[in-house]
Design a protein around this motif. Structure first.
Motif, PDB file in Angstrom:
ATOM      1  N   ILE A  90       3.644 -16.659  -6.667  1.00  0.00           N
ATOM      2  CA  ILE A  90       3.785 -15.326  -6.081  1.00  0.00           C
ATOM      3  C   ILE A  90       2.470 -14.560  -6.176  1.00  0.00           C
ATOM      4  N   GLU A  91       1.782 -14.678  -7.296  1.00  0.00           N
ATOM      5  CA  GLU A  91       0.515 -13.961  -7.454  1.00  0.00           C
ATOM      6  C   GLU A  91      -0.549 -14.490  -6.494  1.00  0.00           C
ATOM      7  N   GLN A 110       0.274 -12.854  -3.187  1.00  0.00           N
ATOM      8  CA  GLN A 110      -0.124 -11.447  -3.223  1.00  0.00           C
ATOM      9  C   GLN A 110      -1.637 -11.291  -3.121  1.00  0.00           C
ATOM     10  N   GLY A 133      -2.665 -11.614   0.368  1.00  0.00           N
ATOM     11  CA  GLY A 133      -2.031 -10.680   1.300  1.00  0.00           C
ATOM     12  C   GLY A 133      -1.061 -11.338   2.260  1.00  0.00           C
ATOM     13  N   VAL A 153       7.276  -7.612  -7.840  1.00  0.00           N
ATOM     14  CA  VAL A 153       7.367  -7.466  -6.391  1.00  0.00           C
ATOM     15  C   VAL A 153       8.023  -6.122  -6.083  1.00  0.00           C
ATOM     16  N   THR A 154       8.261  -5.849  -4.799  1.00  0.00           N
ATOM     17  CA  THR A 154       8.923  -4.609  -4.391  1.00  0.00           C
ATOM     18  C   THR A 154      10.220  -4.938  -3.652  1.00  0.00           C
ATOM     19  N   ASN A 180      10.268  -7.040  -0.561  1.00  0.00           N
ATOM     20  CA  ASN A 180      10.164  -8.503  -0.671  1.00  0.00           C
ATOM     21  C   ASN A 180      11.512  -9.186  -0.850  1.00  0.00           C
TER      22      ASN A 180
END
Length: 256
Positions: A29-30, A33, A36, A65-66, A69
């Protein structure tokens, strides 16, 4: 390895196993991110709000995350119904707060007697009366919707009944098949892709379960990445007529 512009990602078995961390998940995931790249956690769980999913990932797995997502079968159900007919806005729903809030957010009004739609999802407090209302509503003409077909859910007690088991009860009582939203059906994939704003050729579905995650991608016509950290095994996949686009042992192996 092919590069993709976006990823749909399963949760349990891919990001974590129950309460157990999968070490490679955080790094994957990182990396997304850092570059982008858009991604959506596409989950059949209709019970939880996206905020709860985000909190669980952060607090228990150090994955940050937000809510943007997270895309649940509850959100997909609400989106699907909202797009069917702008004049039809009444629904009877068996389900938890995640489903009910998703429907309310799209302007639906709850109605028990003659709703336009009867939606059945996982409900930890399901009663005979709830099934009775759903059955009668469908018999009166309500369109029958199921959030997802998962017959069982794994928890600390074992494999307990899932949404699919509750939906099957209503299917038997009404002699009608529900329109299924969640994986391996394609409605959730269609709505997730629309939210991402990408083309099918741009996106891959990442998951651990051939029968849900990978079949959803195959049925929808997108590439798939099966990671062997959860349900499916190489022996099971070897027997399938259609193989995943990619098979990996760990998300660490995937080059973004």
């Amino acid at each position: 390895m092919k590069s993709y512009r976006g990823y749909m990602i399963d949760l349990d078995g891919t990001m974590y196993r129950g309460k157990e961390k999968i070490p490679a998940a955080k790094g994957f995931i990182e990396r997304l991110q850092a570059q982008g790249l858009p991604f959506l956690f596409v989950t059949n769980n209709s019970t939880q709000e996206p905020e709860k999913v985000v909190a669980n990932l952060a607090q228990n797995f150090d994955i940050h995350v937000t809510v943007e997502n997270v895309f649940t079968s509850a959100l997909a159900t609400a989106d699907y119904l909202a797009d069917l007919d702008p004049e039809k806005r009444t629904v009877y729903a068996i389900g938890e707060i995640g489903l009910k809030k998703a429907l309310l957010s799209r302007g639906f009004v709850f109605e028990e007697q003659r709703p336009d739609y009867a939606v059945v999802g996982l409900d930890y407090d399901a009663t005979y009366h709830k099934f009775e209302l759903a059955t009668l509503a469908i018999k009166r003409g309500a369109k029958f919707i199921g959030t997802n077909a998962d017959t069982n859910l794994p928890n600390e007690r074992g494999l307990v009944p899932g949404a699919g088991s509750l939906i099957a009860l209503v299917e038997r009582a009404t002699q009608q098949n529900a329109v299924m939203i969640g994986k391996p059906a394609t409605i959730i994939m269609e709505k997730a892709l629309a939210q991402m704003g990408l083309q099918k050729s741009d996106v891959a579905m990442v998951g651990d379960n051939y029968m849900t995650d990978i079949k959803a991608g195959i049925n929808f016509g997108i590439d798939t990445i099966l990671v062997y950290t959860g349900v499916s095994t190489p022996e099971l996949v070897a027997k399938q007529a259609i193989k995943p686009t990619h098979e990996i042992s760990s998300l660490d192996e995937w080059e973004i």
